[in-house]
Write a protein that holds these residues in place. Structure first.
Motif, mmCIF file in Angstrom:
data_model
loop_
_atom_site.group_PDB
_atom_site.id
_atom_site.type_symbol
_atom_site.label_atom_id
_atom_site.label_comp_id
_atom_site.label_asym_id
_atom_site.label_seq_id
_atom_site.Cartn_x
_atom_site.Cartn_y
_atom_site.Cartn_z
ATOM 1 N N GLU A 1 6.572 -0.265 -7.078
ATOM 2 C CA GLU A 1 5.650 -1.540 -7.534
ATOM 3 C C GLU A 1 6.184 -2.551 -6.519
ATOM 4 O OE1 GLU A 1 5.545 -4.538 -11.330
ATOM 5 O OE2 GLU A 1 6.892 -2.827 -11.471
ATOM 6 N N PHE A 2 7.443 -2.822 -6.221
ATOM 7 C CA PHE A 2 7.885 -3.438 -5.104
ATOM 8 C C PHE A 2 7.061 -3.669 -3.765
ATOM 9 C CE2 PHE A 2 10.425 -5.059 -1.404
ATOM 10 C CZ PHE A 2 10.714 -6.265 -1.795
ATOM 11 N N LEU A 3 6.865 -2.348 -3.560
ATOM 12 C CA LEU A 3 6.219 -2.164 -2.237
ATOM 13 C C LEU A 3 4.721 -2.346 -2.208
ATOM 14 C CD1 LEU A 3 7.804 1.382 -0.970
ATOM 15 C CD2 LEU A 3 8.560 -1.074 -0.170
ATOM 16 N N GLU A 4 4.241 -2.024 -3.182
ATOM 17 C CA GLU A 4 2.726 -2.531 -3.492
ATOM 18 C C GLU A 4 2.458 -3.803 -3.763
ATOM 19 O OE1 GLU A 4 0.183 1.139 -5.178
ATOM 20 O OE2 GLU A 4 1.812 0.561 -6.526
ATOM 21 N N THR A 5 3.423 -4.422 -4.366
ATOM 22 C CA THR A 5 3.220 -6.080 -4.757
ATOM 23 C C THR A 5 3.327 -6.667 -3.443
ATOM 24 O OG1 THR A 5 4.040 -5.867 -6.836
ATOM 25 C CG2 THR A 5 4.133 -7.868 -6.077
ATOM 26 N N ASN A 6 4.149 -6.302 -2.635
ATOM 27 C CA ASN A 6 4.137 -6.979 -1.381
ATOM 28 C C ASN A 6 3.501 -6.394 -0.153
ATOM 29 O OD1 ASN A 6 6.664 -9.242 -1.790
ATOM 30 N ND2 ASN A 6 7.308 -7.405 -2.786
ATOM 31 N N ASN A 7 2.505 -5.729 -0.433
ATOM 32 C CA ASN A 7 1.364 -5.168 0.570
ATOM 33 C C ASN A 7 2.220 -4.309 1.672
ATOM 34 O OD1 ASN A 7 -0.847 -6.115 -0.887
ATOM 35 N ND2 ASN A 7 -0.332 -8.168 -0.278
ATOM 36 N N PHE A 8 3.283 -3.514 1.372
ATOM 37 C CA PHE A 8 3.831 -2.607 2.457
ATOM 38 C C PHE A 8 2.809 -1.690 2.951
ATOM 39 C CE2 PHE A 8 7.529 -4.702 1.559
ATOM 40 C CZ PHE A 8 8.586 -4.266 2.279
ATOM 41 N N ASN A 9 2.795 -1.632 4.417
ATOM 42 C CA ASN A 9 2.192 -0.459 4.617
ATOM 43 C C ASN A 9 3.263 0.819 4.853
ATOM 44 O OD1 ASN A 9 1.167 1.819 6.882
ATOM 45 N ND2 ASN A 9 0.027 0.376 7.590
ATOM 46 N N ASN B 1 2.918 9.838 -6.302
ATOM 47 C CA ASN B 1 2.274 9.835 -7.697
ATOM 48 C C ASN B 1 2.745 8.608 -8.638
ATOM 49 O OD1 ASN B 1 0.926 12.274 -7.472
ATOM 50 N ND2 ASN B 1 2.180 13.433 -8.411
ATOM 51 N N MET B 2 3.673 7.950 -8.061
ATOM 52 C CA MET B 2 4.117 6.541 -8.679
ATOM 53 C C MET B 2 3.544 5.520 -8.106
ATOM 54 S SD MET B 2 8.308 7.097 -8.546
ATOM 55 C CE MET B 2 9.081 8.566 -9.308
ATOM 56 N N PHE B 3 2.696 5.613 -7.094
ATOM 57 C CA PHE B 3 1.896 4.483 -6.352
ATOM 58 C C PHE B 3 0.385 4.443 -7.138
ATOM 59 C CE2 PHE B 3 4.854 5.616 -3.194
ATOM 60 C CZ PHE B 3 5.552 4.370 -2.835
ATOM 61 N N LYS B 4 0.229 3.080 -7.438
ATOM 62 C CA LYS B 4 -1.248 3.051 -7.980
ATOM 63 C C LYS B 4 -2.227 3.287 -6.835
ATOM 64 C CE LYS B 4 0.767 -0.104 -11.497
ATOM 65 N NZ LYS B 4 0.861 -1.605 -11.881
ATOM 66 N N ASN B 5 -2.121 2.780 -5.667
ATOM 67 C CA ASN B 5 -3.064 2.687 -4.707
ATOM 68 C C ASN B 5 -2.462 3.613 -3.586
ATOM 69 O OD1 ASN B 5 -5.045 2.467 -2.921
ATOM 70 N ND2 ASN B 5 -4.365 -0.050 -2.885
ATOM 71 N N LYS B 6 -2.964 4.790 -3.312
ATOM 72 C CA LYS B 6 -2.550 5.518 -2.181
ATOM 73 C C LYS B 6 -2.871 5.098 -0.899
ATOM 74 C CE LYS B 6 -1.485 9.467 -5.006
ATOM 75 N NZ LYS B 6 -1.635 11.021 -5.175
ATOM 76 N N SER B 7 -4.010 4.266 -0.873
ATOM 77 C CA SER B 7 -4.586 3.783 0.582
ATOM 78 C C SER B 7 -3.554 3.175 1.552
ATOM 79 C CB SER B 7 -5.742 2.919 0.389
ATOM 80 O OG SER B 7 -5.488 1.820 -0.243
#
Length: 431
Positions: A157-165, A198-204
């Protein structure tokens, strides 16, 4: 006539790749080559920044895996268990911000590396919080390279929220991956990595990185298995120590992959093989490279003990230390000297590059690869040159195999997934 060009014949049509201008054009026929006069640029322009704007923070010299091909001494480098402290990270970030502002830049990129960087998750959070407080006027991009084995829902969630590549190392299917990517107890890590994905909501935002090594060379099979996991971005790299026999097997598998890639694009099944698409976009935009990569030019690495190097592969080698966090001016002086030593292009550094049509796509040899094999820093590495030629030839064949509409659709997909290029800046040429 400029000698840096190459002719391609495909399905009854003739194309010329003009290496000086990184331009692909269709010819009436092969006999009309002399009618095409390349617009040679004497004022060579390059698309990469020439000031410090990206830093790789090697957060620790620790790893929970025991990968056989690891260049970093199983993640330990020269100082096992060394941990970066926040003060050193802060000093490096302050220096980075100053450089970007002094050059009127708008963007900063921070890459987190290890060891296994997520073993230092608290430090990652501190860095992100610090940047939000002191660099709100800049666009800050975050990247992380991880083995994917200790990701939790909180971390995802932290990585996705902060738009990590996010780059996750995964070498293909379960058998391929577990060939080298094992825990210290010898167990494979594949199933844990898949659970993490599978924990990531957006795999892009996820880029799967494949290492091609001896006994694991089937890139066709590896890419297919990763695409089946829902991953749309894939990068591969060859281990330095791959044998001639296994390299030949890789080439055969890669040629299969390109045929499948073209078929999938035509069928509307899009995914991004970055080794191909990076070259593709450079051709579309006529972008030229001075060097193999940005290391030592706009990109620098800070080791866990506070020393600067061109890239993580040089960590621990005193010959390639470029300064410390306590003396940022020494770093910048060394970066200026290194950039000056590169000249205008790889042609000046290596006479063998003089007639290569791909010299401005390639930029020259990987400095660490040359050093690791005992060569001079800019000396050609036959296997690396062969690999680059294979990739560039395949990229051009891919472009020529697609209709104007198919190229446009692929480009729109890439714009969406990369999120780094403005649509107005990319225009497909009609062949």
């Amino acid at each position: 006539m400029n000698t840096r060009y190459k002719i391609f014949n495909l399905e009854g049509r003739t194309y010329l790749f003009d290496g000086d201008n990184v331009e692909l054009v269709e010819l009436a026929n092969e006999n009309s080559v002399d009618e095409y006069i390349p617009k040679v640029h004497l004022d060579i322009n390059y698309h990469r920044a020439n000031y410090l704007k990206t830093i790789c923070l090697v957060l620790n010299n620790s790893c929970n895996l025991n990968c056989k091909y690891c260049f970093a001494n199983k993640g330990k480098y020269d100082k096992p268990n060394e941990q970066m402290n926040f003060d050193n990270a802060k000093e490096a970030l302050d220096n980075l911000i100053k450089c970007v502002r002094n050059n009127n830049g708008k963007e900063i990129t921070i890459a987190f590396f290890g060891g296994e960087p997520l073993l230092s998750f608290e430090l990652i959070k501190k860095v992100v919080e610090y940047m939000a407080n002191i660099a709100s006027d800049l666009i800050c991009k975050y990247m992380i390279t991880t083995n994917g084995t200790i990701i939790t829902p909180e971390i995802a969630e932290f990585l996705e929220t902060n738009n990590f590549n996010i780059t996750i190392s995964i070498d293909g299917d379960e058998t391929q991956h577990n060939t080298f990517r094992k825990y210290i107890n010898g167990n494979g890590s594949y199933n844990v990595v898949v659970n993490s994905l599978n924990m990531f909501k957006n795999k892009s935002k996820i880029n799967a990185r494949i290492t091609i090594a001896n006994h694991n060379v089937d890139i066709y099979r590896a890419v297919a298995s990763i695409v089946d996991l829902g991953i749309k971005r894939i990068t591969f790299a060859l281990d330095y120590n791959i044998s001639e026999a296994d390299y030949y097997k890789f080439e055969c598998s890669f040629k299969q992959l390109i045929k499948k890639y073209i078929f999938d694009i035509k069928s509307g099944n899009y995914y991004d093989i970055t080794n191909i698409t990076t070259a593709l976009v450079s051709i579309v935009l006529h972008q030229r490279c001075k060097s193999h990569c940005n290391a030592g030019i706009s990109y620098i690495t800070l080791s866990a003990d506070g020393k600067y190097y061109r890239c993580p592969r040089f960590i621990g080698n005193k010959l390639f230390c470029m300064g410390t966090v306590e003396e940022p001016n020494i770093l910048l002086n060394n970066m200026e000297k290194f950039q000056a030593s590169l000249g205008e292009s790889a042609i000046e550094r290596n006479s063998n590059c003089k007639e290569c049509p791909y010299v401005f796509l390639c930029g020259g040899v990987c400095y660490h690869h040359a050093y690791a094999l005992g060569f001079q820093e800019h000396k050609n590495i036959p296997k690396e040159c062969s690999q680059n030629q294979l990739i560039f030839d395949s990229t051009i064949n891919l472009i020529c195999s697609l209709s104007t509409f198919e190229r446009g659709q692929l480009l729109l997909f890439l714009i969406d997934i990369w999120n780094n290029y403005g649509k107005e800046k990319i225009v497909w040429r009609t062949m």
